[in-house]
Design a protein around this motif. Structure first.
Motif, PDB file in Angstrom:
ATOM      1  N   SER A  83      -6.305  -9.800  -7.814  1.00  0.00           N
ATOM      2  CA  SER A  83      -6.082  -8.370  -7.971  1.00  0.00           C
ATOM      3  C   SER A  83      -4.983  -7.883  -7.034  1.00  0.00           C
ATOM      4  O   SER A  83      -4.142  -7.060  -7.416  1.00  0.00           O
ATOM      5  N   LEU A  84      -4.966  -8.407  -5.821  1.00  0.00           N
ATOM      6  CA  LEU A  84      -3.956  -7.983  -4.851  1.00  0.00           C
ATOM      7  C   LEU A  84      -2.609  -8.669  -5.098  1.00  0.00           C
ATOM      8  O   LEU A  84      -1.556  -8.022  -5.084  1.00  0.00           O
ATOM      9  N   SER A  85      -2.640  -9.982  -5.334  1.00  0.00           N
ATOM     10  CA  SER A  85      -1.393 -10.741  -5.457  1.00  0.00           C
ATOM     11  C   SER A  85      -0.692 -10.508  -6.788  1.00  0.00           C
ATOM     12  O   SER A  85       0.547 -10.549  -6.847  1.00  0.00           O
TER      13      SER A  85
ATOM     14  N   CYS B  38      -4.717  -1.985 -14.504  1.00  0.00           N
ATOM     15  CA  CYS B  38      -4.970  -2.904 -15.624  1.00  0.00           C
ATOM     16  C   CYS B  38      -5.288  -4.306 -15.120  1.00  0.00           C
ATOM     17  O   CYS B  38      -6.163  -4.991 -15.676  1.00  0.00           O
ATOM     18  N   ALA B  39      -4.593  -4.746 -14.075  1.00  0.00           N
ATOM     19  CA  ALA B  39      -4.893  -6.063 -13.509  1.00  0.00           C
ATOM     20  C   ALA B  39      -6.307  -6.104 -12.957  1.00  0.00           C
ATOM     21  O   ALA B  39      -7.047  -7.083 -13.171  1.00  0.00           O
ATOM     22  N   ALA B  40      -6.723  -5.042 -12.261  1.00  0.00           N
ATOM     23  CA  ALA B  40      -8.081  -4.997 -11.719  1.00  0.00           C
ATOM     24  C   ALA B  40      -9.117  -4.965 -12.839  1.00  0.00           C
ATOM     25  O   ALA B  40     -10.159  -5.640 -12.761  1.00  0.00           O
TER      26      ALA B  40
ATOM     27  N   GLY C  29      -6.388 -11.521 -23.846  1.00  0.00           N
ATOM     28  CA  GLY C  29      -5.347 -10.811 -23.125  1.00  0.00           C
ATOM     29  C   GLY C  29      -4.495 -11.744 -22.287  1.00  0.00           C
ATOM     30  O   GLY C  29      -4.751 -12.950 -22.194  1.00  0.00           O
ATOM     31  N   VAL C  30      -3.476 -11.185 -21.671  1.00  0.00           N
ATOM     32  CA  VAL C  30      -2.569 -11.961 -20.817  1.00  0.00           C
ATOM     33  C   VAL C  30      -3.208 -12.136 -19.445  1.00  0.00           C
ATOM     34  O   VAL C  30      -3.639 -11.154 -18.837  1.00  0.00           O
ATOM     35  N   PRO C  31      -3.308 -13.360 -18.922  1.00  0.00           N
ATOM     36  CA  PRO C  31      -3.886 -13.566 -17.584  1.00  0.00           C
ATOM     37  C   PRO C  31      -3.094 -12.822 -16.513  1.00  0.00           C
ATOM     38  O   PRO C  31      -1.888 -12.589 -16.657  1.00  0.00           O
ATOM     39  N   ALA C  32      -3.775 -12.468 -15.429  1.00  0.00           N
ATOM     40  CA  ALA C  32      -3.132 -11.693 -14.369  1.00  0.00           C
ATOM     41  C   ALA C  32      -1.918 -12.405 -13.762  1.00  0.00           C
ATOM     42  O   ALA C  32      -0.866 -11.775 -13.585  1.00  0.00           O
ATOM     43  N   PRO C  33      -1.979 -13.710 -13.431  1.00  0.00           N
ATOM     44  CA  PRO C  33      -0.780 -14.363 -12.892  1.00  0.00           C
ATOM     45  C   PRO C  33       0.386 -14.359 -13.873  1.00  0.00           C
ATOM     46  O   PRO C  33       1.541 -14.156 -13.475  1.00  0.00           O
TER      47      PRO C  33
ATOM     48  N   LEU D 267      -0.945  -5.321 -22.125  1.00  0.00           N
ATOM     49  CA  LEU D 267      -1.185  -6.675 -22.641  1.00  0.00           C
ATOM     50  C   LEU D 267      -2.290  -7.380 -21.852  1.00  0.00           C
ATOM     51  O   LEU D 267      -3.059  -8.170 -22.423  1.00  0.00           O
ATOM     52  N   MET D 268      -2.397  -7.111 -20.553  1.00  0.00           N
ATOM     53  CA  MET D 268      -3.426  -7.765 -19.747  1.00  0.00           C
ATOM     54  C   MET D 268      -4.833  -7.331 -20.148  1.00  0.00           C
ATOM     55  O   MET D 268      -5.765  -8.138 -20.116  1.00  0.00           O
ATOM     56  N   ILE D 269      -5.009  -6.059 -20.509  1.00  0.00           N
ATOM     57  CA  ILE D 269      -6.361  -5.582 -20.846  1.00  0.00           C
ATOM     58  C   ILE D 269      -6.606  -5.578 -22.348  1.00  0.00           C
ATOM     59  O   ILE D 269      -7.666  -5.131 -22.799  1.00  0.00           O
TER      60      ILE D 269
END
Length: 251
Positions: free
Chosen positions: A80-82, A113-115, A140-144, A181-183
């Motif tokens: 979430s942070l990185s 959205c990443a969180a 969805g698209v992974p966070a990294p 896209l991530m969510i």
């Protein structure tokens, strides 16, 4: 005098995966420090390093049989942070702070959205009914990957030195779109779903070797090309998952 029971010691096997996750967190936060200093290429390199460490910590944990609930929670917090907060702040400082309101809302949207994506992932860890996962896909698209895609305007700016790629309106819209896209609920490829035929294994190894060489020679063009290939594969993932879904319904 009573002698206390000796405390249980931790093995390196149990500590190593979590140490790698903590290192990924440190890399992501250090990227923010580089961005504050205006060292944009180092900031992006730090996020890429965090992505590499994030990609190996889970595999090392499984290899060493050192998976734990603590490790899973630490991994999500670090991601979430990185890959949420850090890219949003780096891109804000690099470009979209010229649009104080729209730019900040775009940065907020991406980080939130990443969180949310990571929270959804944690909530579904023990859920059996996951059609995408059972078919070898992600939701969805992974966070990294989202963090890598978010930097696409920066890659192009570094490669071409064209001011258009640093346009705050363009960067804000792009950042918000990647957050969506991530969510999203679309099926995306995972490593498990990419299975090249055994007959072309040597060709695949050669392609990876050439890609690594290109990354060393022309890092920004190569990163931009990787993003373009991933975006181009997204419709194929939808088609492939739709085919699997229809086969399951027919069965």
């Amino acid at each position: 005098m009573a002698v206390g029971r000796p405390g249980r010691s931790l093995t390196l096997r149990a500590l190593l995966p979590n140490a790698i996750t903590a290192a990924a967190l440190a890399a992501g936060l250090t990227g923010i420090r580089f961005a504050i200093a205006g060292e944009w290429h180092l900031a992006v390199y730090a996020i890429i390093l965090a992505g590499f460490l994030d990609g190996i910590d889970g595999r090392i944990a499984r290899l060493l049989k050192a998976q734990s609930r603590f490790g899973a929670e630490l991994d999500s917090l670090a991601d979430s942070l990185s890959f949420g907060v850090a890219p949003a702040l780096i891109l804000y400082l690099w470009s979209i702070q010229d649009l104080p309101r729209l730019g900040w809302f775009a940065s907020l949207a991406f980080a939130i959205c990443a969180a949310l994506r990571l929270a959804r992932f944690n909530a579904q860890i023990d859920t059996d009914d996951q059609p995408h996962k059972s078919a070898g896909f992600l939701t969805g698209v992974p966070a990294p990957v989202g963090a890598g895609l978010a930097f696409l305007p920066f890659y192009l700016w570094m490669a071409t030195d064209m001011a258009e790629f640093r346009n705050p309106v363009f960067v804000s819209i792009w950042l918000a779109a990647v957050g969506v896209l991530m969510i999203s609920n679309i099926a995306t490829f995972s490593w498990k779903s990419i299975r090249p035929r055994r007959s072309i294994r040597l060709e695949v190894i050669a392609v990876f070797a050439l890609a690594f060489g290109a990354l060393l020679q022309e890092p920004w063009w190569t990163l931009a090309a990787i993003c373009a290939i991933y975006l181009a594969l997204m419709p194929w993932a939808l088609i492939k998952y739709g085919r699997i879904k229809r086969q399951r319904q027919a069965a």
